[in-house]
Design a protein around this motif. Structure first.
Motif, PDB file in Angstrom:
ATOM      1  N   ALA A 184       0.831  -1.199   0.000  1.00 48.75           N
ATOM      2  CA  ALA A 184       0.000   0.000   0.000  1.00 48.75           C
ATOM      3  C   ALA A 184       0.868   1.251   0.000  1.00 48.75           C
ATOM      4  CB  ALA A 184      -0.918   0.010   1.221  1.00 48.75           C
ATOM      5  N   THR A 185       0.398   2.282  -0.656  1.00 50.14           N
ATOM      6  CA  THR A 185       1.101   3.561  -0.640  1.00 50.14           C
ATOM      7  C   THR A 185       0.793   4.293   0.666  1.00 50.14           C
ATOM      8  OG1 THR A 185      -0.745   4.707  -1.708  1.00 50.14           O
ATOM      9  CG2 THR A 185       0.919   3.712  -3.148  1.00 50.14           C
ATOM     10  N   LYS A 186       1.454   5.436   0.847  1.00 53.10           N
ATOM     11  CA  LYS A 186       1.229   6.220   2.062  1.00 53.10           C
ATOM     12  C   LYS A 186      -0.238   6.633   2.167  1.00 53.10           C
ATOM     13  CE  LYS A 186       2.805   8.675   5.603  1.00 53.10           C
ATOM     14  NZ  LYS A 186       3.477   8.078   6.775  1.00 53.10           N
ATOM     15  N   TRP A 187      -0.797   7.181   1.086  1.00 50.00           N
ATOM     16  CA  TRP A 187      -2.179   7.643   1.135  1.00 50.00           C
ATOM     17  C   TRP A 187      -3.146   6.470   1.306  1.00 50.00           C
ATOM     18  CZ3 TRP A 187      -5.594  10.708   2.547  1.00 50.00           C
ATOM     19  CH2 TRP A 187      -6.895  10.687   2.048  1.00 50.00           C
ATOM     20  N   GLN A 188      -2.885   5.339   0.643  1.00 53.52           N
ATOM     21  CA  GLN A 188      -3.752   4.181   0.812  1.00 53.52           C
ATOM     22  C   GLN A 188      -3.745   3.692   2.251  1.00 53.52           C
ATOM     23  OE1 GLN A 188      -2.041   1.661  -2.212  1.00 53.52           O
ATOM     24  NE2 GLN A 188      -3.756   2.028  -3.625  1.00 53.52           N
TER      25      GLN A 188
END
Length: 294
Positions: A184-188
Motif C-alpha cells: 500500500a502507498t502512504k495515502w492508501q
C-alpha cells in the motif's frame, strides 16, 4: 505475614485506608456536580412549564410574551452548526493527517503544534473580533450566517485538530507496517487503515467541539448576530440569530414572563444539543464496532 513480606508491603493497611478515603472524596465531588446539574435542570423545566408548546416553537419573536416564539433562532442555530461542521471538520482532520503522517519532525513543526495548543485556549471573543475583521470586512460577507459559521469554525478548529491528532497517534504502528508490507502507498494506508481506526476518537473530539460551538455567544456578537429577528435565513448570506443570543435577549427584559420564556428557550437548546450529540455518538459507536470487528 513474615518479616520479609512486611518489609515488601510497608503499611499496606494504611495505604488501603487512604485509597478508600480518596475514592469517596472523588465520588462525592462527582455527586455534588451531578446534584447541582440536576437542580438546575429541574428548575429550568419548572420555570418553562406552560410556555413550552408548539406555538412557542413555531412562532417568531415578539414584544408580547404570550406571542413570543423561537423559530428563527432554531433555524439559525441548525444552519450555523452545519456551516461550522462543514468548515471545521474536514479542515481539522486534514491538518491532523498532515501533521501526524506527512510532516517531518522539525522545530518549525513544534512551533506550529504549540500554537495550535495555544489557540485552543484563547478567549472566544477574540475569534469574534477576528471574524469581524476577516470575514465581515475583508471578504465582504457582511453580518451573515456564513460569516458566523466560519467564525465558529475557527473557534473549534484547534479542538478538532488536537483530538484528531491524538486519535491518529493511538493507531498501532503495526497496522501501518502491515499495510506497507502488502504494497500500500502512504495515502492508501492513511485512507484505508489509519482513518477508519482513528474515526471513533475523532468523532469524540467533534462532539466536544460542536457542543462548545452551539452554546457560544461572544464570537457572534461582534459580527452582528441579531437579538430580534422575524425572518428565517434562506441563504448563507442572510442575517440570523441563534438560541443563546435569543435566550440572553429574553433574560434582559424586565417582565417576569420573559424569564420563563428564556427557560423554555434553554430547554429547546438542550434538546437540540442532545439530538446533535446523540447522532454523533451513534456514528462513533457504529464505527467503533466496525473497528473492533476488524
Amino acid at each position: 505475614m513474615s518479616p520479609q513480606e512486611e518489609s515488601f508491603f510497608p503499611n499496606l493497611e494504611g495505604r488501603k485506608r487512604l485509597d478508600l478515603i480518596f475514592k469517596w472524596i472523588f465520588f462525592s465531588a462527582n455527586l455534588v456536580g451531578l446534584l447541582v446539574l440536576l437542580v438546575l435542570a429541574v428548575k429550568i423545566v419548572l420555570d418553562s412549564w406552560g410556555w413550552l408548546d408548539v406555538q412557542f416553537i413555531t412562532s417568531f419573536p415578539s414584544r408580547f410574551p404570550e406571542k413570543a416564539g423561537i423559530l428563527p433562532a432554531i433555524y439559525g442555530t441548525v444552519y450555523l452548526m452545519i456551516i461550522t461542521a462543514l468548515f471545521a471538520i474536514p479542515t481539522g482532520i486534514a491538518a491532523a493527517i498532515f501533521l501526524e503522517e506527512y510532516a517531518k519532525k522539525s522545530k518549525f513543526l513544534s512551533l506550529i503544534q504549540i500554537n495550535i495548543y495555544n489557540l485552543a485556549g484563547i478567549p472566544s471573543i477574540v475569534y469574534g473580533i477576528l471574524g469581524l475583521t476577516v470575514f465581515v470586512r475583508w471578504l465582504n460577507l457582511g453580518r451573515s450566517l456564513l460569516a458566523g459559521g466560519l467564525t465558529m469554525g475557527l473557534l473549534v478548529l484547534p479542538v478538532v485538530i488536537v483530538t484528531a491528532q491524538e486519535a491518529i497517534r493511538a493507531v498501532p504502528e503495526s497496522l501501518r507496517h502491515a499495510a506497507y508490507a502488502l504494497g500500500a502507498t502512504k495515502w492508501q494506508t492513511v485512507r484505508y487503515v489509519v482513518l477508519p481506526s482513528a474515526l471513533p476518537g475523532m468523532l469524540t473530539g467533534i462532539i466536544l467541539a460542536l457542543s462548545r460551538a452551539i452554546g457560544e455567544t461572544a464570537p457572534l456578537i461582534p459580527i452582528g448576530a441579531l437579538t430580534f429577528i422575524r425572518t428565517i435565513p434562506k441563504s448563507p448570506l442572510d442575517s440570523f440569530t441563534v438560541l443563546p443570543i435569543q435566550i440572553y435577549n429574553w433574560t434582559s427584559r424586565p417582565q417576569d414572563d420573559f424569564r420563563a420564556i428564556a427557560a423554555a428557550g434553554i430547554v429547546v437548546l438542550l434538546a437540540v444539543l442532545i439530538c446533535m450529540n446523540s447522532a454523533a455518538i451513534f456514528l462513533r459507536n457504529k464505527y467503533q464496532g466496525r473497528t473492533k470487528e476488524l
